[in-house]
Design a protein around this motif. Structure first.
Motif, short mmCIF file in Angstrom:
data_model
loop_
_atom_site.label_atom_id
_atom_site.label_comp_id
_atom_site.label_asym_id
_atom_site.label_seq_id
_atom_site.Cartn_x
_atom_site.Cartn_y
_atom_site.Cartn_z
N LEU A 46 131.26 88.70 18.60
CA LEU A 46 129.82 88.47 18.46
C LEU A 46 129.25 87.84 19.73
N GLY A 184 129.68 92.30 10.62
CA GLY A 184 128.76 91.45 11.37
C GLY A 184 128.73 91.80 12.85
N PHE A 187 126.70 95.03 13.24
CA PHE A 187 125.29 94.74 13.01
C PHE A 187 124.70 93.98 14.20
N ASN A 188 125.44 92.99 14.70
CA ASN A 188 124.97 92.20 15.83
C ASN A 188 124.77 93.06 17.07
N ASN A 192 121.20 93.54 18.74
CA ASN A 192 121.10 93.12 20.14
C ASN A 192 120.55 94.25 21.01
N ALA A 213 119.08 88.26 16.84
CA ALA A 213 120.23 89.01 16.36
C ALA A 213 121.31 88.07 15.82
N THR A 214 121.53 86.95 16.50
CA THR A 214 122.54 85.98 16.06
C THR A 214 122.18 85.39 14.70
N THR A 217 122.51 88.10 11.93
CA THR A 217 123.91 88.44 11.68
C THR A 217 124.59 87.39 10.81
N ASN A 218 124.35 86.12 11.10
CA ASN A 218 124.96 85.07 10.29
C ASN A 218 124.40 85.05 8.87
#
Length: 471
Positions: A46, A184, A187-188, A192, A213-214, A217-218
């Motif tokens: 990530l 994740g 997706f990230n 991004n 994005a971070t 994603t979390n």
């Protein structure tokens, strides 16, 4: 030894099989650890995705993103360390076959996540005056602040994920952690690519896009993991969200009692690397960019012994909970052998293929990247030399956590990193003008000292009273 809260077991889970031989322990540890190792690598991917994509924007964006990340990371991993106390406590509860304790520990771990994140957000928003006081470049600081203003909101889901991962790991359900983490990563990367560069019709947000994005994603990973825990038949019985707001103050305090030293231990190590990045910032943009690349490579390798360390916490914690001294011995040394063995291989890789590796992060065809590339390859050589001790210290620390031994390792880590490693980095890097290489040699010295002391502590666990009450 932790204080035991007397709870009458309800429908206790089956006893965990004992590993009667070293070969059996190796199989058990490997089975538990390999999804965690790959999940840790995916988790690190990530950050790697962020580094690579911001690097495509140019060295100035990579430098700003690195400063933002190195400012955020100590607070994040410190919080993760505190919530990480859920892992040994749940493992010990499983070994003792105490299902109520499992539910209450996880629930209070979620409480701890919310409290810690709420305390950290306003602190992180002060990045601009803090960096100004530290003499960082004003333009780079402004760009870093843009990232932090958004990125701080990832703390709430990121810390809660640790509580859920601890539950899943303690009951050997590590493959779902792997699957969610890989999802994740994908997706990230997609978000991004869309938001940093303005693809697929989205606005070009550059560093702000990486921060968004971070956070997203979390949130996604937390939602998936919570859904699994609430719906899967193996974990539904714990009812972790039932009467969620009902306090359990003894266990809430226990998490902070065990977890605060863990958090400070991790914080002292990550803080050492943060301080190193700030020292690099005094040397120039190319040094920061090169440090970011070399650190990302070293961090990727570190994910393997970190995953093995998590397995060591679980295996040692379960054996400790069922009062199995021989199980503690086998679990600790098996994870140690696997961790240091892998890091020996990465040491060889860094020493022989450094220039090729760093070229993945910065375009070697661009003349503007030439100096940063050369510096990164040099830093990676130094990182290669401390790979083995880095693996040794993280596995030993996690094995000790399985015994709820966290305070003394914390003190050892603070002394090793801040009173030995950082002064050496400063003297070699800035006073003797060895620049970036001197700073990285200081990092290696700190890691080496801590590794020796923690491995010796686990070896002397009986003599030091860490096995009280066990045969």
């Amino acid at each position: 030894m932790i204080e035991q809260v007397t709870v009458t077991p309800i429908a206790p889970p089956p006893a965990v099989p004992r590993a009667s031989t070293w070969a059996a322990e190796l199989r058990a540890t490997f089975t538990l650890a390999w999804p965690l190792v790959i999940a840790q690598l995916a988790q690190n991917a990530l950050t790697t995705t962020d580094v690579i994509m911001t690097g495509w924007l140019g060295p100035e964006f990579l430098a700003a993103g690195t400063l933002a990340s190195t400012f955020l990371m100590p607070f994040l991993v410190g919080g993760m360390g505190i919530v990480g106390a859920v892992a040994p406590l749940v493992a010990q509860a499983r070994g003792a076959r105490d299902i109520k304790a499992v539910r209450r520990v996880v629930r209070q771990g979620m409480w701890a996540s919310i409290v810690i994140a709420a305390l950290l957000v306003p602190i992180l928003w002060q990045i601009k005056p803090i960096f100004a006081a530290l003499g960082q470049n004003p333009d780079t600081t402004l760009m870093a602040e843009q990232y932090i203003q958004i990125g701080v909101w990832m703390l709430f889901p990121a810390l809660a994920i640790i509580a859920l991962r601890s539950l899943l790991s303690a009951f050997d359900s590590t493959r779902i952690i792997l699957l969610i983490t890989i999802g994740g990563v994908l997706f990230n990367a997609l978000v991004n690519y869309a938001l940093i560069f303005g693809n697929f019709g989205f606005p070009r947000l550059e560093l702000r896009g990486s921060a968004v994005a971070t956070v997203l994603t979390n949130l996604l990973m937390f939602g998936l993991m919570l859904t699994y825990v609430l719906r899967h038949r193996r974990f539904k019985r714990f009812n972790i969200m039932i009467r969620f707001w009902k306090p359990d103050w003894p266990r809430f305090r226990e998490i902070f009692r065990i977890g605060t030293p863990i958090g400070l231990t991790v914080l002292s190590e990550v803080g050492l690397f943060t301080a190193a990045a700030l020292l690099m910032g005094l040397l120039g943009t190319d040094e920061i960019a090169a440090h970011a690349v070399a650190l990302q490579c070293a961090s990727m390798a570190f994910m393997v012994p970190l995953g093995l360390g998590t397995a060591a916490t679980v295996r040692v914690g379960v054996a400790y909970g069922r009062k199995d001294a021989e199980g503690v011995r086998k679990a600790g040394w098996t994870a140690f052998a696997l961790g240091t063995g892998f890091m020996t291989l990465t040491c060889i890789l860094f020493l022989t293929a450094g220039p090729l590796i760093v070229s993945w992060f910065l375009d070697p065809r661009s003349p503007a990247n030439a100096n940063a590339l050369g510096l990164a390859a040099t830093f990676l050589v130094v990182a290669g030399f401390f790979q083995i001790v880095d693996g040794a210290q993280v596995v030993a620390a996690h094995a000790l956590r399985g015994l709820s031994d966290t305070k003394v390792p914390m003190i050892m880590a603070i002394i090793g990193y801040w009173f030995i490693g950082l002064p050496i980095a400063y003297v070699l890097g800035l006073v003797l003008d060895w620049r970036g290489v001197g700073i990285w040699l200081g990092l290696a010295a700190g890691l080496g000292i801590v590794a020796v002391v923690l491995v010796a502590r686990f070896a002397m666990r009986k003599r030091l009273g860490l096995m009280a009450g066990l045969g």
